[in-house]
Design an enzyme around this catalytic site. Structure first.
Site, PDB file in Angstrom:
ATOM      1  CB  THR A   1      -0.911  -0.019   1.257  1.00 29.75           C
ATOM      2  OG1 THR A   1      -1.693  -1.210   1.234  1.00 29.75           O
ATOM      3  CG2 THR A   1      -1.834   1.195   1.290  1.00 29.75           C
TER       4      THR A   1
ATOM      5  CG  HIS B   1       7.429   3.075  -4.544  1.00 27.57           C
ATOM      6  ND1 HIS B   1       7.962   2.694  -5.754  1.00 27.57           N
ATOM      7  CD2 HIS B   1       6.096   2.976  -4.674  1.00 27.57           C
ATOM      8  CE1 HIS B   1       6.974   2.375  -6.575  1.00 27.57           C
ATOM      9  NE2 HIS B   1       5.834   2.540  -5.947  1.00 27.57           N
TER      10      HIS B   1
HETATM   11  O1  TXD Z   1       5.197  -0.449  -5.651  1.00 25.18           O
HETATM   12  C1  TXD Z   1       4.233  -0.345  -4.956  1.00 25.18           C
HETATM   13  N1  TXD Z   1       4.350  -0.478  -3.653  1.00 25.18           N
HETATM   14  C2  TXD Z   1       2.895  -0.088  -5.526  1.00 25.18           C
HETATM   15  C3  TXD Z   1       1.840   0.298  -4.644  1.00 25.18           C
HETATM   16  C4  TXD Z   1       2.645  -0.235  -6.916  1.00 25.18           C
HETATM   17  C5  TXD Z   1       1.377  -0.107  -7.393  1.00 25.18           C
HETATM   18  C6  TXD Z   1       0.231   0.203  -6.545  1.00 25.18           C
HETATM   19  N2  TXD Z   1       0.564   0.464  -5.194  1.00 25.18           N
HETATM   20  C7  TXD Z   1      -0.479   0.644  -4.175  1.00 25.18           C
HETATM   21  O2  TXD Z   1      -1.043  -0.623  -3.848  1.00 25.18           O
HETATM   22  C8  TXD Z   1      -1.678   1.474  -4.545  1.00 25.18           C
HETATM   23  O3  TXD Z   1      -1.388   2.839  -4.483  1.00 25.18           O
HETATM   24  C9  TXD Z   1      -2.651   1.036  -3.476  1.00 25.18           C
HETATM   25  O4  TXD Z   1      -2.385   1.734  -2.264  1.00 25.18           O
HETATM   26  C10 TXD Z   1      -2.331  -0.445  -3.262  1.00 25.18           C
HETATM   27  C11 TXD Z   1      -3.338  -1.414  -3.847  1.00 25.18           C
HETATM   28  O5  TXD Z   1      -3.519  -1.188  -5.218  1.00 25.18           O
HETATM   29  P1  TXD Z   1      -4.717  -1.890  -6.026  1.00 25.18           P
HETATM   30  O6  TXD Z   1      -4.574  -1.492  -7.430  1.00 25.18           O
HETATM   31  O7  TXD Z   1      -4.819  -3.327  -5.682  1.00 25.18           O
HETATM   32  O8  TXD Z   1      -5.969  -1.118  -5.384  1.00 25.18           O
HETATM   33  P2  TXD Z   1      -7.512  -1.565  -5.360  1.00 25.18           P
HETATM   34  O9  TXD Z   1      -7.854  -2.358  -6.551  1.00 25.18           O
HETATM   35  O10 TXD Z   1      -8.281  -0.326  -5.066  1.00 25.18           O
HETATM   36  O11 TXD Z   1      -7.589  -2.529  -4.103  1.00 25.18           O
HETATM   37  C12 TXD Z   1      -7.534  -2.060  -2.802  1.00 25.18           C
HETATM   38  C13 TXD Z   1      -8.513  -2.896  -2.009  1.00 25.18           C
HETATM   39  C14 TXD Z   1      -9.977  -2.661  -2.400  1.00 25.18           C
HETATM   40  O12 TXD Z   1     -10.573  -3.887  -2.769  1.00 25.18           O
HETATM   41  C15 TXD Z   1     -10.606  -2.112  -1.105  1.00 25.18           C
HETATM   42  O13 TXD Z   1     -11.934  -2.556  -0.901  1.00 25.18           O
HETATM   43  C16 TXD Z   1      -9.665  -2.686  -0.060  1.00 25.18           C
HETATM   44  O14 TXD Z   1      -8.367  -2.571  -0.631  1.00 25.18           O
HETATM   45  N3  TXD Z   1      -9.694  -2.009   1.221  1.00 25.18           N
HETATM   46  C17 TXD Z   1      -9.545  -2.690   2.365  1.00 25.18           C
HETATM   47  N4  TXD Z   1      -9.328  -3.986   2.618  1.00 25.18           N
HETATM   48  C18 TXD Z   1      -9.239  -4.368   3.892  1.00 25.18           C
HETATM   49  N5  TXD Z   1      -9.320  -3.509   4.935  1.00 25.18           N
HETATM   50  C19 TXD Z   1      -9.527  -2.181   4.721  1.00 25.18           C
HETATM   51  N6  TXD Z   1      -9.616  -1.345   5.754  1.00 25.18           N
HETATM   52  C20 TXD Z   1      -9.645  -1.724   3.390  1.00 25.18           C
HETATM   53  N7  TXD Z   1      -9.842  -0.519   2.822  1.00 25.18           N
HETATM   54  C21 TXD Z   1      -9.889  -0.696   1.497  1.00 25.18           C
END
Ligand code: TXD
Length: 319
Positions: free
Chosen positions: A120, A176
């Site tokens: 994240t 990053h």
């Molecule tokens: O290099 C890196 N570290 C990264 C980071 C490269 C690309 C993307 N990066 C980050 O990964 C991006 O900025 C996001 O913070 C995360 C996840 O990316 P993703 O594309 O998978 O995001 P989504 O599709 O929005 O998925 C996030 C999910 C979504 O299903 C929400 O419902 C859920 O997180 N979500 C939660 N799950 C559990 N508990 C809580 N509290 C919660 N809040 C939201």
């Protein structure tokens, strides 16, 4: 030997891709966790139905309760909101910090022995906060960014030199984001450093500089193209490499956000550095010598991470 258990905390674009890859590689049984109801269950069912044609054996389960991650060997955290076009990683800070609190507490309660990989954003601050909220040992909590950043660098270099990506190694340090530090001297084609390849006429300094710049803004380039959401295939693959190194005690040397205790002159901060990942988690932080330019860039990067961590402390008084 019992199967390992891998929990994906967050079942969005990266979470779903992580589950797919982990299943295809038969790394273990998989729990997809999310606060969104139905999404983790739907993805788990869809992925389980990919088992018969592909021939993988893995149990997949969707969950909205932390109890389901009980005893996980690995937790990969993508929970939060992704970056949208025009939004900086830092804008995400507040929302995702709250998410890290819930996730950290959930892992501490139900999977305290897990190796935790945080994805994240803003990564370096979120992995630090997740470690604080979870209270897990520092060597069991790492952040994924460097493997992805170096993969982007390797991809661009392989294209530039017209050689296999397999033969291109690349090194990226620091935080990053826009302050990441691609180290050209430690990046090679089959062991031949890039500066030598420039001397051999394979490329020019200008072209390499442009590649470095493109690597730095590699995430933003994809966000701009996708328009809704950020990169997910390469980020998921990169995190799986780290999980695999832990689960199989491979002891791979990978650039990851790791907790520093004086290395590179940095104390109590997570920054991207080369580490060895094995059965004990982070088994070694590798301190390489940086030339003047890289050291200065690294410092800029460290300062940016420090600022974010200070902002986290400002938002949440318990940190
Ligand atoms: O290099 C890196 N570290 C990264 C980071 C490269 C690309 C993307 N990066 C980050 O990964 C991006 O900025 C996001 O913070 C995360 C996840 O990316 P993703 O594309 O998978 O995001 P989504 O599709 O929005 O998925 C996030 C999910 C979504 O299903 C929400 O419902 C859920 O997180 N979500 C939660 N799950 C559990 N508990 C809580 N509290 C919660 N809040 C939201």
């Amino acid at each position: 030997m019992a199967r390992k258990k891998i929990a994906m905390i967050g079942s969005g674009m990266i979470g779903g891709t992580l589950a797919h890859l982990a299943a295809m590689k038969e790394l273990g049984d998989i729990v997809l966790f999310d606060i969104a109801e139905g999404v983790p269950q739907g993805k788990a069912l869809d992925l389980a139905q990919a088992g018969p044609p592909e021939g993988f054996d893995a149990k997949l389960k969707g969950a909205n309760s932390y109890e389901e991650i009980a005893g996980a060997d690995v937790c990969i955290v993508t929970a939060g909101i992704p970056r949208k076009p025009g939004m900086s990683r830092d804008d995400l800070l507040k929302t995702n910090l709250n998410v890290m609190k819930a996730v950290g507490e959930g892992i501490a309660k139900h999977a305290p022995d897990a190796f935790v990989i945080c994805i994240t954003n803003p990564l370096d601050a979120m992995v630090w906060a997740l470690r604080e909220f979870s209270g897990l040992p520092h060597q069991k909590v790492v952040g994924m960014a460097g493997v992805l950043d170096s993969s982007r660098f390797r991809h661009f270099l392989a294209e530039e030199f017209d050689v296999s990506v397999e033969d291109v190694t690349a090194f990226v340090l620091g935080g990053h984001g826009d302050t990441m530090v691609p180290v050209v001297e430690y990046s090679t084609v089959a062991g031949i450093p890039i500066p030598d390849l420039i001397k051999m006429g394979w490329s020019t300094q200008e072209r390499i500089d442009a590649i470095v710049q493109r690597t730095r803004s590699g995430g933003g380039e994809i966000v701009g193209l996708l328009k809704t959401g950020s990169a997910f295939y390469a980020p998921a693959t990169s995190a799986i490499v780290m999980a695999e190194s832990y689960l199989k005690d491979k002891k791979r040397l990978l650039p990851c956000a790791a907790h520093l205790t004086g290395q590179y002159g940095v104390d109590n901060l997570y920054v991207g550095v080369p580490i060895v990942i094995g059965a004990n988690g982070v088994e070694k932080v590798v301190e390489i010598e940086l030339n003047e330019g890289a050291a200065a860039n690294f410092q800029t990067s460290v300062d940016a991470v420090k600022e974010l961590v200070a902002a986290c402390k400002g938002i949440d008084g318990s940190l």
